[in-house]
Design an enzyme around this catalytic site. Structure first.
Site, PDB file in Angstrom:
ATOM      1  N   CYS A   2     -15.428   5.506  64.887  1.00 33.76           N
ATOM      2  CA  CYS A   2     -14.042   5.920  65.092  1.00 33.76           C
ATOM      3  C   CYS A   2     -13.588   6.597  63.811  1.00 33.76           C
ATOM      4  CB  CYS A   2     -13.152   4.716  65.403  1.00 33.76           C
ATOM      5  SG  CYS A   2     -11.400   5.139  65.536  1.00 33.76           S
ATOM      6  N   GLU A 107     -12.964  11.214  70.162  1.00 34.57           N
ATOM      7  CA  GLU A 107     -14.418  11.213  70.049  1.00 34.57           C
ATOM      8  C   GLU A 107     -14.911  12.594  70.460  1.00 34.57           C
ATOM      9  OE1 GLU A 107     -17.126  10.458  68.374  1.00 34.57           O
ATOM     10  OE2 GLU A 107     -16.297   8.441  68.596  1.00 34.57           O
TER      11      GLU A 107
END
Length: 224
Positions: A2, A107
């Site tokens: 992340c 992402e």
């Protein structure tokens, strides 16, 4: 992994979801549509008396024993599977856990035209509570810095097509267990190894999110 996330909307949402005091945030703290490593960002911590408070910490953990803070960019994430083993994280895992509020995270999916970013958020429009660790680092000049890292785990079915890792998303009923200093290691392990209970939605967004200088609502809007 992340490496970018978003947090926007009324700051009062942090009190509503995490039962945390928010009066210690700087006046005028604004939304983040492209929160990035090494920025100062809101984190929920628990005081010794059990009360929760939101503080701004720098993203990128610096262990207390580190000689300098250059390691921060390498420690923006911590793998859930090895927290108790890694020297950089094991002390914080025992005693300095936190929750990172987020409206969603980004992402990137590889493709024939380069990597395409996706925005992933709770389908019900609520907030994620990422599991995190924090540390206090004091350099030679004595100016302390509090830093944090986002704990990651294996991706679930929804996110796996984009990446094999994702943040550990805490269930609200586990907030107290996660933050309490006295929680047994076995219970902590169960909390971060439990399947994510939040239903997520995701869609492609502008590649402008790849530049940390960009930070606007347009970054979380779907694109063709």
């Amino acid at each position: 992994m992340c490496g970018r996330y978003a947090l926007y909307g009324p700051i009062s949402r942090l009190h509503e979801q995490f039962d945390a005091r928010i009066d210690e945030l700087p006046e005028g703290f604004g939304p983040r549509y492209n929160a990035a490593p090494l920025q100062m960002l809101p984190v929920v911590r628990q005081r010794p008396n059990g009360g929760r408070v939101v503080h701004l910490l720098r993203w990128g953990l610096v262990p207390s024993w580190s000689k300098d803070d250059s390691i921060a960019a390498k420690l923006i994430n911590a793998r859930a599977e090895t927290l108790a083993e890694k020297p950089s994280f094991r002390a914080a895992y025992k005693a300095r856990r936190c929750i990172i509020p987020a409206c969603g995270f980004f992402e990137w999916r590889p493709g024939k035209h380069g990597k395409q970013p996706y925005y992933i958020h709770p389908a019900d429009g609520g907030l994620f509570g990422f599991a995190g660790l924090w540390e206090r680092w004091a350099p030679a000049d004595g100016m302390t810095t509090d830093t944090f890292t986002v704990i990651t785990t294996a991706a679930n079915d929804a996110i796996r097509p984009l990446h094999d890792r994702m943040p550990v998303i805490l269930a609200p009923q586990d907030y107290s267990t996660w933050l309490a200093r006295a929680t047994e290691p076995e219970r902590l392990d169960r909390v971060i190894s439990s399947p994510t209970v939040v239903t997520v939605a995701l869609f492609p967004v502008s590649k402008a999110v790849g530049n940390v200088k960009n930070d606007s609502p347009g970054l979380i809007l779907p694109v063709e």
